[in-house]
Design a protein around this motif. Structure first.
Motif, mmCIF file in Angstrom:
data_model
loop_
_atom_site.group_PDB
_atom_site.id
_atom_site.type_symbol
_atom_site.label_atom_id
_atom_site.label_comp_id
_atom_site.label_asym_id
_atom_site.label_seq_id
_atom_site.Cartn_x
_atom_site.Cartn_y
_atom_site.Cartn_z
ATOM 1 N N THR A 95 0.821 -1.209 0.000
ATOM 2 C CA THR A 95 0.000 0.000 0.000
ATOM 3 C C THR A 95 0.852 1.254 0.000
ATOM 4 O OG1 THR A 95 -1.819 -1.088 1.170
ATOM 5 C CG2 THR A 95 -1.715 1.313 1.326
ATOM 6 N N ARG A 96 1.827 1.294 0.882
ATOM 7 C CA ARG A 96 2.647 2.500 1.012
ATOM 8 C C ARG A 96 3.533 2.711 -0.222
ATOM 9 N NH1 ARG A 96 2.722 5.253 5.512
ATOM 10 N NH2 ARG A 96 4.880 5.932 5.264
ATOM 11 N N ALA A 116 1.263 3.978 -2.959
ATOM 12 C CA ALA A 116 0.853 5.357 -2.667
ATOM 13 C C ALA A 116 1.945 6.339 -3.069
ATOM 14 C CB ALA A 116 0.533 5.503 -1.177
ATOM 15 N N ALA A 117 3.189 5.998 -2.769
ATOM 16 C CA ALA A 117 4.305 6.870 -3.133
ATOM 17 C C ALA A 117 4.426 6.992 -4.651
ATOM 18 C CB ALA A 117 5.603 6.329 -2.534
ATOM 19 N N ASN A 129 -4.895 3.416 -0.146
ATOM 20 C CA ASN A 129 -4.948 3.304 1.307
ATOM 21 C C ASN A 129 -5.341 1.880 1.699
ATOM 22 O OD1 ASN A 129 -4.612 6.211 2.382
ATOM 23 N ND2 ASN A 129 -6.169 6.451 0.780
ATOM 24 N N THR A 138 -3.447 9.515 1.118
ATOM 25 C CA THR A 138 -2.922 8.316 0.486
ATOM 26 C C THR A 138 -1.817 7.725 1.357
ATOM 27 O OG1 THR A 138 -2.117 7.395 -1.623
ATOM 28 C CG2 THR A 138 -1.159 9.496 -0.909
ATOM 29 N N GLY A 139 -1.648 6.417 1.268
ATOM 30 C CA GLY A 139 -0.595 5.735 2.012
ATOM 31 C C GLY A 139 -0.927 5.459 3.465
ATOM 32 N N LEU A 140 -2.195 5.570 3.846
ATOM 33 C CA LEU A 140 -2.575 5.370 5.239
ATOM 34 C C LEU A 140 -3.085 3.953 5.484
ATOM 35 C CD1 LEU A 140 -4.563 8.655 6.021
ATOM 36 C CD2 LEU A 140 -2.143 8.167 6.457
ATOM 37 N N PHE A 191 -0.202 3.179 12.551
ATOM 38 C CA PHE A 191 1.014 3.663 11.902
ATOM 39 C C PHE A 191 2.266 3.030 12.514
ATOM 40 C CE2 PHE A 191 -0.145 6.617 15.270
ATOM 41 C CZ PHE A 191 1.029 6.724 16.014
ATOM 42 N N ASP A 235 7.278 9.512 6.680
ATOM 43 C CA ASP A 235 6.527 9.319 5.446
ATOM 44 C C ASP A 235 7.203 8.301 4.540
ATOM 45 O OD1 ASP A 235 4.387 10.991 5.928
ATOM 46 O OD2 ASP A 235 5.412 12.754 5.144
ATOM 47 N N GLY A 236 8.490 8.103 4.758
ATOM 48 C CA GLY A 236 9.225 7.160 3.927
ATOM 49 C C GLY A 236 10.609 6.905 4.501
#
Length: 311
Positions: free
Chosen positions: A168-169, A172-173, A183, A240-242, A255, A293-294
């Motif tokens: 997902t992450r 999203a990136a 997400n 996005t990315g959650l 998280f 975030d990354g």
């Protein structure tokens, strides 16, 4: 905010024949979306399509498996052939094999990864290509609490669901520049066909599970999860990315955080194992933390803690 409307949009929901998937299909269709109901249980998929059509909506059943590239392409192709495109994808299909790790076969391990993780890949990639070309799209992955903080049992399921969060992450990136939002949800619904066919795990009968589960049981419904999925599928959702948990009327973010940690006294002088041992409580203390975030954010965090300029 006005009512979320999906008129003119096309959605695919995998595992859409029962429980959560069925709920997503019905709610998206009620709000105007044309929905491809995918399920290897073709009778269940057909029944959901009939429900959609009785309410005046548009639906189409797909019996293809998500676990192969051929099946994934066929699901997306059916959406395009029948409704013209794909705007929304909800990766909901799943399976499970219960048992202690010592007794788990490689075949069972791979069978679960094939549906959850490979399945998400096989359906998402052909849908992704369409969304990227159009410059927009919404994808919802299905994770699980078992993948973020697993306990005893279901190691194959935990592994697959943990992979979904990473997937997902990463998407999203990559999707940010193409208008694609991705997400993940961690639903608490209960009563699914998937879990009802799995054998019991002894640890899940412990009081720490039994008490909360009994309290929440009457409120763990499909209707308590669907609103989050509908919002994540809508153009109004800019996130996005959650990873987001939902169940029984509660919603929250899940998280991975990075503790403040401990730094060596002298820059450039490696720590000893004994120093790590002495400072281990400080290393794992969660009182102060950041949510990166990354991976680049982690590097920045380390550099900051060491007092280094990062330019």
């Amino acid at each position: 905010m006005s009512q979320l409307d999906f008129t003119g949009q096309v959605a695919i929901v995998t595992g859409g024949g029962r429980n959560l998937g069925r709920g997503y299909c019905l709610e998206l269709a009620r709000r105007g979306a044309a929905v491809v109901v995918n399920d290897i249980d073709g009778d269940a998929a057909d029944a959901v399509v009939e429900e959609i059509e009785r309410e005046g909506g548009k639906g189409l059943a797909s019996r293809d498996t998500v676990a192969t590239a051929y099946g994934g392409k066929a699901i997306v192709a059916k959406a395009v052939e029948s409704f013209g495109t794909v705007d929304i994808l909800v990766n909901n299909a799943g399976n499970v094999r219960a048992g202690d790790f010592a007794d788990l076969s490689l075949d069972d391990f791979e069978a679960v990864l094939a549906v959850h993780l490979n399945g998400a890949f096989c359906v998402t990639q052909p849908a992704w290509r369409i969304m990227r070309e159009r410059g927009r799209g919404r994808i919802v992955m299905t994770g699980s609490a078992a993948g973020m903080y697993p306990e005893q049992g279901y190691s194959e399921y935990a592994t697959a669901k943990a992979g979904i969060i990473g997937f997902t992450r990463a998407l999203a990136a990559e999707g940010r520049d193409h208008g694609i939002h991705v997400n993940a949800i961690l639903p608490q619904a209960g009563g699914s066909a998937m879990t009802s066919t799995a054998g019991p795990i002894a640890s899940l009968k412990d009081a720490k599970f039994a008490g909360p589960d009994a309290s929440l049981g009457p409120y763990k419904s499909v209707e308590a999860v669907s609103p989050l999925v509908v919002y994540l599928c809508s153009p109004e959702c800019a996130h996005t990315g959650l990873a987001l948990s939902a169940g029984a009327g509660w919603f929250g973010r899940v998280f991975v955080g990075l503790t403040n940690g401990w730094t060596t006294p002298e820059l450039g002088v490696p720590a000893t194992a004994e120093e790590v041992a002495r400072h281990f409580d400080e290393i794992v203390d969660t009182e102060r933390y950041e949510v990166p975030d990354g991976a680049s954010d982690e590097l920045g965090h380390i550099a900051k803690r060491l007092g280094l300029a990062t330019g």
